[in-house]
Design an enzyme around this catalytic site. Structure first.
Site, PDB file in Angstrom:
ATOM      1  N   ASP A 331       0.857  -1.181   0.000  1.00 36.09           N
ATOM      2  CA  ASP A 331       0.000   0.000   0.000  1.00 36.09           C
ATOM      3  C   ASP A 331       0.900   1.241   0.000  1.00 36.09           C
ATOM      4  OD1 ASP A 331       1.113   0.231   2.533  1.00 36.09           O
ATOM      5  OD2 ASP A 331      -0.785   0.257   3.608  1.00 36.09           O
ATOM      6  N   ASP A 333       1.439   4.717   2.393  1.00 34.93           N
ATOM      7  CA  ASP A 333       1.036   5.314   3.677  1.00 34.93           C
ATOM      8  C   ASP A 333       1.421   6.788   3.736  1.00 34.93           C
ATOM      9  OD1 ASP A 333       0.466   2.615   5.196  1.00 34.93           O
ATOM     10  OD2 ASP A 333       2.456   2.360   4.310  1.00 34.93           O
ATOM     11  N   ASP A 421      -3.252   4.296   2.885  1.00 32.95           N
ATOM     12  CA  ASP A 421      -3.586   4.592   4.292  1.00 32.95           C
ATOM     13  C   ASP A 421      -3.245   6.044   4.594  1.00 32.95           C
ATOM     14  OD1 ASP A 421      -4.347   1.980   4.811  1.00 32.95           O
ATOM     15  OD2 ASP A 421      -2.427   1.401   5.718  1.00 32.95           O
TER      16      ASP A 421
END
Ligand code: CTP
Ligand code: MN
Ligand code: MN
Length: 497
Positions: A331, A333, A421
């Site tokens: 992902d 962040d 995120d």
């Protein structure tokens, strides 16, 4: 004007003794003044060598004084020689060459003073040399090791990760952690382990880990690891937990119901998928594929633009694995905050709103802040932080990515889904959040363990609390936190523990 003397001379020494070689001024090598130590050499040999040297144009002093530049001895016992020298009350012994007879014989053979080399020196044995404290001891704490993304021991650490995950699936936390710790130590080494003996001074390596390493070194693989990899339960749990929103508990539940594949899960009546899991299945192909640096940068640009339309006071920073210098991540962040204390929560909501309007939001799970400034940092390592945050899936257009998208073969789409995120702390907690979200998980775990066990302090993503002084410690940079903990600063790219 300052004139250099025509013949450079060594620094002025006290007047040579009267009874030394009378025709000294006729000697060829004025700068070298030899003294032959009689101890061990004996009087007659000393006298013979003195004659020999003088006949070849060397200056040989009869008395040891500050005029001497080269002390020559046949005494191989350096401690007794040096003890004797130190008792001669010379003004500065450190400027004198204390030499083995080999320098003298070499010089005689060459007919000139040969340059002094290490092999000629009789060195003083230092009083009680400090007991060879191992200079390169590896700390048991990941936060005292520097671990880059270059892993010289991947054959072992990959195996350990399989074992650790298997223990995790079976709820055997201690063993899981033991293998993760061992892997973390090996990752920090700037060298590859080639025999188990080389690991004897390393921390966190137990009997079991060493047995696995031995097998790998001997056969190129571990049979225990291969057994796990071919185990149906393990394979199924790994498959299910690879879905966004599916943890070990849910995976186990599905496995117990006899389910073995995604299609069986999706076809099973009575299985309830929450919103996160639905999106997880929907975008499985995309979000199970690694995100590249270029894609992470493109996501950063999208969020940055959206944020600065909302407020010029925003602060957006990349964190997580990409901040540690990784080339790929699962992902991307980010920390998002604003210089106006208290405005950070609304900022996150506005961003989500903006992404939605632009048609880029494929999934969003927003969690409002439950942060309480008076609360002590958590004792539990895995405890989530209390800041406002969101777990997103964004639509990323290929045209925004330098060098194009990471695409599956045969995928003709011009976009891909990416997991993102965002965490939004109050600005005065920025440093703690940055340190907490940069990772790696093992680095974070050991920072907290170190704080607790070595410093009587409590650390988490929100704060650092000193239990001996009963006070919170403030920090504006990560460096401040390392300083509070009395730790050397470790750069983000050295935190890949
Ligand atoms: N983290 C956290 N609280 C959360 C989620 C994450 O403190 N609710 C921290 C983790 O401890 C980790 C960091 O945020 O250190 C990044 O988490 P994650 O994205 O899962 O891992 P990465 O190290 O970024 O690895 P990857 O490249 O696979 O994303
Ligand atoms: Mn990450
Ligand atoms: Mn993450």
């Amino acid at each position: 004007m300052f004139h250099a003397p025509a013949t450079p001379r060594p620094k002025k020494r006290s007047k040579p003794a009267q009874d030394s070689f009378c025709r000294r001024e006729e000697a060829t090598f004025q700068d070298v003044r030899i003294f032959l130590v009689e101890r061990k050499m004996g009087r007659s040999r000393r006298s013979f060598l003195t004659q020999l040297a003088r006949s070849k144009g060397f200056v040989v002093e009869d008395i040891l004084s500050d005029a001497v530049t080269h002390v020559v001895s046949e005494d191989s016992q350096s401690s007794s020689l040096w003890a004797w020298l130190k008792g001669r009350s010379l003004s500065d012994l450190s400027t004198v060459n204390v030499l083995d007879i080999s320098w003298f014989t070499d010089s005689m053979r060459e007919g000139r003073p040969v340059p002094v080399e290490t092999k000629h020196l009789i060195q003083d044995i230092l009083p009680e040399a400090p007991k060879a404290a191992p200079v390169n001891t590896v700390s048991q704490y990941a936060c005292q090791r520097r671990t880059t993304t270059e892993n010289n021991n991947r054959i072992f650490t990959d195996a350990f990760e399989v074992l650790a995950e298997n223990y995790e699936f079976n709820d055997i936390e201690g063993r899981c952690l033991a293998f993760r710790r061992a892997a973390s130590v090996l990752k920090s080494l700037p060298w590859a382990v080639r025999c188990v003996g080389a690991t004897q001074d390393l921390p966190c390596l137990g009997e079991h880990t060493k047995a696995v390493m031995k097998e790998i070194l001997q056969y190129g693989r571990s049979f225990e690891v291969e057994k796990i990899l071919s185990d149906e339960r393990c394979q199924t749990l790994k498959l299910f937990t690879s879905v966004f929103g599916v943890g070990p508990k849910t995976a186990e539940k599905w496995y117990r119901r006899g389910l073995r594949s995604f299609s069986e899960v999706l076809a099973q009546p009575g299985i309830h998928l929450n919103r996160m899991q639905q999106s997880g299945f929907l975008h499985y192909g995309d979000i199970s594929r690694a995100v590249s640096k270029a894609e992470a940068r493109a996501v950063g640009n999208i969020i940055d633009e959206a944020v600065h339309v909302i407020t010029p006071n925003a602060i957006l920073a990349l964190t997580g694995g990409f901040r540690r210098g990784k080339d790929f991540g699962h992902d991307v962040d980010f920390i998002l905050t604003t210089t106006e204390l208290g405005k950070e929560e609304n900022l996150l909501i506005s961003i989500i709103e903006s992404l939605k309007k632009q048609g880029l939001l494929l999934f969003s799970d927003y969690q409002a802040s439950t942060f309480d400034i008076s609360k002590l940092p958590s004792h539990r390592f895995e405890a989530m932080d209390h800041f406002a945050k969101c777990f997103l899936i964004l639509r990323l257009e290929g045209s925004l990515v330098e060098g194009g998208l990471q695409r599956a073969q045969g995928d003709g789409r011009e976009w891909r889904a990416v997991r993102v995120d965002l965490v939004s702390p109050p600005v005065d907690r920025y440093a703690y959040t940055m340190l907490g979200w940069t990772g790696s998980r093992m680095f974070e775990r050991d920072l907290r363990r170190f704080a607790r066990l070595e410093r009587q302090m409590l650390l988490d993503n929100h704060a650092l609390y000193d239990k001996t002084k009963n006070e919170f410690l403030t920090a504006t940079t990560e460096k401040d936190i390392f300083d509070h903990l009395g730790l050397e600063y470790i750069e983000p790219w050295q935190r890949n523990a």
